[in-house]
Write an enzyme that holds these catalytic residues in place. Structure first.
Site, PDB file in Angstrom:
ATOM      1  NE  ARG A 286      -1.323   2.650   2.696  1.00 12.20           N
ATOM      2  CZ  ARG A 286      -0.928   3.851   3.071  1.00 12.20           C
ATOM      3  NH1 ARG A 286      -1.010   4.883   2.235  1.00 12.20           N
ATOM      4  NH2 ARG A 286      -0.414   4.049   4.281  1.00 12.20           N
TER       5      ARG A 286
ATOM      6  CG  ASN B 226       7.527   3.658   3.643  1.00 12.49           C
ATOM      7  OD1 ASN B 226       7.012   4.153   4.630  1.00 12.49           O
ATOM      8  ND2 ASN B 226       6.896   3.585   2.479  1.00 12.49           N
TER       9      ASN B 226
ATOM     10  CB  CYS C 254       9.647  11.343   1.265  1.00 14.61           C
ATOM     11  SG  CYS C 254       9.050  12.562   2.445  1.00 14.61           S
TER      12      CYS C 254
END
Length: 302
Positions: free
Chosen positions: A15, A249, A240
């Site tokens: 996701r 991440n 980001c």
């Protein structure tokens, strides 16, 4: 404080990792990614989101993805939902957990969803009630918990306030997220200790971005503050959006390698995860951002 002997990793690549990819990732690849991850021992996989396809076209196939995966007994499959319409999609797809989200920064809340923090949390009241009525796990995510791209450092009191509000909604787990990856170990320790004064540490998780290369240090600081749930993304998938060209991440392989070195059990097969990282990177045509994954692959090839 002594470090926990066990840690739960929430794998967010299907996701949070894929949602910013500009090229649509085939549904079959998403399904295979989730199935491969499940097989390595993850207790929790953030699989899909049920948001408007106009806003996040990459996640438009959530229903098909959930219908196609092989569910591993004991694994929680989560979906991000912004409203009741999203919740209805999630429950129809038989997810195990719904994830709601709110910022700890007033500026971020106003600029992104045109309402205050209090109003954003109030919008989730019907979703939270529906999740409780359906017997679903409910997770709340606090974005910009360390800093905000618009107002700078986020006051610790603001993070604690949102954590209290999410606890009042009935959240089973609350994520403290360093959305732009500017956090440092000292600050992370302060925020986590403050949050765990109002929320049981066993229900608090850390979600760190590696924009400034601080994510592993921040995870260690959170471990020292009593946190034992962390989010990560295989191959470091997920950019980001608020720092151009920056990594997003923290890579799951890097987290697993560090935890193994600390003698902390995750129940996850690091070598298998490293293989998945290289497989999904090949599928979407990018290099893995994981240093541990790259080193393990080089050792295998030698």
């Amino acid at each position: 404080m002594s470090l926990p002997s066990q840690v739960k990793i929430v794998e967010v690549s299907p996701r949070d990792g894929l949602q910013n990819e500009k090229q649509f990732v085939d549904t079959a690849i998403k399904i295979e990614l989730i199935d491969r991850l499940s097989a390595t021992g993850f207790q929790n996989v953030e699989a899909v989101s049920f948001v408007s396809p106009k806003w996040v076209p990459q996640m438009a196939d959530g229903t098909q993805v959930m219908a196609g995966i092989k569910r591993r007994p004991g694994t929680i499959y989560s979906a991000l939902v912004p409203n009741m319409r999203g919740f209805e999609g999630a429950i129809a797809a038989k997810v195990d957990e719904v994830v709601i989200f709110g910022a700890a920064s007033e500026a971020f809340s106003q600029k992104n969803i045109n309402c205050s923090i209090a109003e954003s949390i109030a919008r989730f009241e019907p979703v939270a009630q529906a999740a409780r009525d359906a017997g679903l796990r409910l997770r709340g995510s606090i974005s910009c918990a360390l800093a905000c791209p618009y107002q700078g450092e986020t006051p610790v009191a603001a993070v604690v306030d949102v954590a209290r509000r999410m606890l009042a909604l009935g959240c089973d787990e609350i994520d403290v997220a360093d959305t732009i990856g500017t956090g440092t170990a000292l600050r992370v320790g302060q925020v986590m200790r403050a949050v765990t004064e109002v929320v049981d540490p066993a229900r608090v998780s850390g979600h760190f971005h590696d924009t400034y290369g601080q994510a592993l240090a921040n995870i260690l600081a959170a471990l020292e503050a009593g946190i034992s749930i962390f989010h990560s993304s295989v191959a470091g998938l997920g950019g980001c959006p608020y720092a151009k060209g920056a990594t997003g991440n923290v890579a799951t392989e890097d987290v697993l390698y560090m935890l193994r070195g600390l003698d902390i059990d995750t129940g996850i097969d690091l070598d298998a995860v490293a293989d998945i990282g290289h497989w999904i990177s090949d599928q979407i045509g990018r290099k893995s951002s994981s240093r541990a994954g790259t080193a393990l692959a080089a050792r295998k090839a030698a």
